[in-house]
Scaffold this motif. Structure first.
Motif, PDB file in Angstrom:
ATOM      1  N   ALA A 287       0.829  -1.206   0.000  1.00 19.86           N
ATOM      2  CA  ALA A 287       0.000   0.000   0.000  1.00 19.86           C
ATOM      3  C   ALA A 287       0.866   1.259   0.000  1.00 19.86           C
ATOM      4  CB  ALA A 287      -0.922  -0.012   1.222  1.00 19.86           C
ATOM      5  N   LEU A 288       0.306   2.346  -0.553  1.00 22.61           N
ATOM      6  CA  LEU A 288       1.065   3.592  -0.697  1.00 22.61           C
ATOM      7  C   LEU A 288       1.543   4.127   0.639  1.00 22.61           C
ATOM      8  CD1 LEU A 288       2.141   5.935  -2.383  1.00 22.61           C
ATOM      9  CD2 LEU A 288      -0.133   6.983  -2.247  1.00 22.61           C
ATOM     10  N   ASP A 289       0.678   4.110   1.663  1.00 19.86           N
ATOM     11  CA  ASP A 289       1.110   4.659   2.943  1.00 19.86           C
ATOM     12  C   ASP A 289       2.273   3.878   3.529  1.00 19.86           C
ATOM     13  OD1 ASP A 289      -0.681   2.497   3.292  1.00 19.86           O
ATOM     14  OD2 ASP A 289      -1.081   3.107   5.362  1.00 19.86           O
ATOM     15  N   ARG A 290       2.309   2.583   3.260  1.00 22.83           N
ATOM     16  CA  ARG A 290       3.413   1.763   3.761  1.00 22.83           C
ATOM     17  C   ARG A 290       4.686   2.023   2.956  1.00 22.83           C
ATOM     18  NH1 ARG A 290       0.721  -4.045   5.609  1.00 22.83           N
ATOM     19  NH2 ARG A 290      -1.024  -3.119   6.784  1.00 22.83           N
ATOM     20  N   ARG A 291       4.551   2.267   1.670  1.00 23.40           N
ATOM     21  CA  ARG A 291       5.725   2.629   0.861  1.00 23.40           C
ATOM     22  C   ARG A 291       6.365   3.901   1.407  1.00 23.40           C
ATOM     23  NH1 ARG A 291       5.138   0.648  -5.082  1.00 23.40           N
ATOM     24  NH2 ARG A 291       3.657  -1.051  -4.827  1.00 23.40           N
ATOM     25  N   LEU A 292       5.529   4.868   1.685  1.00 23.76           N
ATOM     26  CA  LEU A 292       6.044   6.138   2.203  1.00 23.76           C
ATOM     27  C   LEU A 292       6.659   5.952   3.588  1.00 23.76           C
ATOM     28  CD1 LEU A 292       3.143   8.483   1.057  1.00 23.76           C
ATOM     29  CD2 LEU A 292       5.370   8.128  -0.050  1.00 23.76           C
ATOM     30  N   ALA A 293       6.075   5.053   4.385  1.00 24.00           N
ATOM     31  CA  ALA A 293       6.618   4.799   5.718  1.00 24.00           C
ATOM     32  C   ALA A 293       7.987   4.138   5.641  1.00 24.00           C
ATOM     33  CB  ALA A 293       5.651   3.935   6.526  1.00 24.00           C
ATOM     34  N   VAL A 294       8.169   3.216   4.690  1.00 23.14           N
ATOM     35  CA  VAL A 294       9.472   2.569   4.525  1.00 23.14           C
ATOM     36  C   VAL A 294      10.508   3.586   4.051  1.00 23.14           C
ATOM     37  CG1 VAL A 294      10.756   0.846   3.208  1.00 23.14           C
ATOM     38  CG2 VAL A 294       8.507   0.277   4.107  1.00 23.14           C
ATOM     39  N   ILE A 295      10.104   4.473   3.147  1.00 20.27           N
ATOM     40  CA  ILE A 295      11.021   5.515   2.669  1.00 20.27           C
ATOM     41  C   ILE A 295      11.452   6.416   3.818  1.00 20.27           C
ATOM     42  CG2 ILE A 295      11.142   7.590   1.232  1.00 20.27           C
ATOM     43  CD1 ILE A 295       9.333   6.087  -0.794  1.00 20.27           C
ATOM     44  N   GLU A 296      10.524   6.764   4.691  1.00 17.16           N
ATOM     45  CA  GLU A 296      10.856   7.605   5.838  1.00 17.16           C
ATOM     46  C   GLU A 296      11.773   6.857   6.810  1.00 17.16           C
ATOM     47  OE1 GLU A 296      11.150  10.648   8.609  1.00 17.16           O
ATOM     48  OE2 GLU A 296      10.680  10.629   6.469  1.00 17.16           O
ATOM     49  N   TRP A 297      11.512   5.575   6.986  1.00 21.93           N
ATOM     50  CA  TRP A 297      12.408   4.758   7.832  1.00 21.93           C
ATOM     51  C   TRP A 297      13.833   4.785   7.292  1.00 21.93           C
ATOM     52  CZ3 TRP A 297      15.108   0.523   5.996  1.00 21.93           C
ATOM     53  CH2 TRP A 297      15.819  -0.206   6.947  1.00 21.93           C
ATOM     54  N   ALA A 298      13.972   4.600   5.979  1.00 25.57           N
ATOM     55  CA  ALA A 298      15.304   4.593   5.380  1.00 25.57           C
ATOM     56  C   ALA A 298      15.991   5.947   5.540  1.00 25.57           C
ATOM     57  CB  ALA A 298      15.206   4.217   3.902  1.00 25.57           C
ATOM     58  N   ARG A 299      15.233   7.028   5.375  1.00 22.76           N
ATOM     59  CA  ARG A 299      15.822   8.363   5.538  1.00 22.76           C
ATOM     60  C   ARG A 299      16.288   8.579   6.968  1.00 22.76           C
ATOM     61  NH1 ARG A 299      15.031  12.932   7.867  1.00 22.76           N
ATOM     62  NH2 ARG A 299      13.105  12.165   8.832  1.00 22.76           N
TER      63      ARG A 299
END
Length: 499
Positions: A287-299
């Motif tokens: 899901a899109l919200d989870r994609r964005l959450a993973v990106i934020e985790w990586a940052r």
């Protein structure tokens, strides 16, 4: 002359079907050499005259002379003018002299491997289904491939580049293909790529191995999906990484588990492996919200996202979701794609779209593996993409695979409803089917194989023990009537296991 037993040994060696591919002179030479290595022929012993041995063996004298000449060149015999040929004094120093080769082999202790070598041996590597039988997962249909178009483009490449196409490719790949790939993934997958950030490889497996070796050290943890693509887990295991499973639900990776483990772990993983477009093997989309959450985790944690977009071209309802790499403004995502699934396995071309900081390290690391990919297929593929043929082929196969998926769903519900529950994917090339009865998964896989049907057991794809067993069934490579025959065979196998 040889003793009778020695002569018969040479005749047997020459006549052995295992040696039939060797020229006759080589068979004679190697048969005598084996007698010397085994210590049957003593140092200083004379060999039969070439004419006499030729008569005994039923071969020409030239054949024996050629065999003797090679034995002399290798130091096994000495040739004295006027006296004949003799077993060389050097023979007594040959390793293993006097020991029977078969006995020596039987008593050889197990080979000593490194810890990494043993790990690779134990996990068994990645099983490829070399002959595409139903229902081998991940195997594309090749009978529909526009081979005349490919042949025409390859001829154009050879005519334009001539012998230059026979040289090494740059380690990063041919620029024409890197430009074509960057343009394609930007348009079709919503990526953010340039030719300078594309690295051409031979396979997704090579890309995963590079990520494991370049980004992490042995002992480092890495988040993986559970279940997960087995090739990824084996690449990480072979590199000595500690795989940390994260469960899935209908929206893909459960990111809250990833965040919780990051908060509570003394050494949290600094990388996560994802198949977000069509999760392997479940087929769910992240899901899109989870994609964005993973990106934020990586940052936030300076982690890496390894995104495997292995069969994203094949979606059967609506538009595909943009890749994670295209949503990541922080350059923490490594995007992996392959043409093995979308075109044909023999092409052996894959690629990574890399963050700018990883282009040089990954390219240098690649030179320590196979060095480069063949230029002619790269240049041909570049023209195939630029000419619109790749897009046209994908559109054709998307319709073919959608039909085959629907056919398989119908056949499973018609013939296998007493044994499995199908989880119909919205895309991809395979469908998971979960057992609804107590069926031994390993035995089902083996008996299906014996019946001419290849399936992958789901248990091997899970890191945790808490999961339902079942089978992964590929549908892309086989026509509806072939699927029908194979489902009936599988039904008979499962029925026999339940009786």
């Amino acid at each position: 002359m040889f003793k009778h037993a020695q002569l018969e040994s040479v005749k047997a060696w020459i006549g052995d079907p295992e040696h039939a591919a060797l020229p006759l002179r080589a068979r004679v030479q190697r048969a005598i050499r084996q007698l010397i290595l085994d210590g049957v022929l003593e140092v200083g012993r004379p060999l039969p005259a070439s004419r006499s041995l030729a008569t005994s063996l039923g071969v020409s004298r030239d054949t024996v002379e050629s065999a003797y000449s090679q034995l002399h060149a290798e130091g096994f015999i000495e040739r004295r003018v006027g006296s004949g040929s003799f077993i060389s004094a050097r023979a007594q120093h040959f390793p293993g002299r006097g020991k029977s080769r078969k006995t020596d082999f039987d008593r050889t202790p197990p080979v000593r491997l490194s810890l990494r070598g043993n790990a690779i041996l134990q996990n068994g590597g990645v099983r490829d289904f070399l002959t595409p039988r139903p229902f081998a997962p991940g195997v594309p249909e090749t009978r529909n491939f526009p081979l005349p178009v490919w042949e025409r483009l390859e001829r154009q490449v050879l005519k334009e580049f001539g012998t230059r196409a026979l040289l090494h490719s740059p380690p990063q790949g041919m620029e024409a293909l890197r430009q074509a790939i960057a343009a394609y993934v930007n348009l079709e997958r919503g990526a953010s790529a340039t030719a300078e950030r594309v690295l051409i490889l031979t396979s997704t497996q090579q890309a995963l191995t590079l990520c494991a070796q370049v980004l992490l050290d042995a002992g480092d943890p890495i988040f993986i999906e559970d279940p997960v693509y087995h090739g990824a887990r084996k690449a990480f295991d072979a590199a000595g990484l500690a795989c940390v499973p994260v469960p899935l639900d209908r929206d893909g990776l459960m990111v809250e588990h990833l965040l919780e483990q990051t908060r509570t772990s003394a050494t949290p993983p600094k990388a996560v492996f994802l198949t977000p477009s069509h999760q392997f093997p479940s087929g769910v989309t992240l899901a899109l919200d989870r994609r964005l959450a993973v990106i934020e985790w990586a940052r936030r944690h300076q982690g890496w996202i390894i995104e495997d977009d292995y069969d994203s071209e094949f979606h059967y309802a609506g538009k595909p979701t943009a890749c994670v790499q295209g949503l990541d403004p922080h350059h923490r995502t490594i995007y992996i794609g392959t043409f093995t699934k979308s075109l044909f396995p023999g092409l052996r071309l894959a690629y990574m779209v890399l963050p700018p900081s990883l282009v040089t390290p990954m390219t240098i690391a690649r030179t320590l593996q196979d060095g480069h990919s063949a230029p002619i297929p790269q240049l041909t593929l570049a023209r195939f993409i630029e000419g619109g043929h790749f897009g046209a082929h994908i559109r054709t196969m998307r319709a073919v695979y959608a039909e085959r998926r629907d056919v398989l769903v119908r056949l499973v519900r018609e013939h296998l409803a007493d044994f499995v529950e199908a989880r119909v994917p919205g895309g991809g090339m395979q469908m998971p089917c979960l057992f609804i009865r107590d069926i031994p998964e390993g035995e089902a896989v083996e008996r299906a194989r014996q019946a001419g049907v290849d399936v992958l057991g789901l248990s091997a794809l899970h890191a945790s023990p808490h999961h339902r067993t079942g089978l992964l069934m590929g549908f892309a490579a086989h026509a509806p009537h072939e699927l029908d025959v194979a489902v009936r065979k599988l039904a008979a196998v499962l029925r026999a296991l339940c009786d």
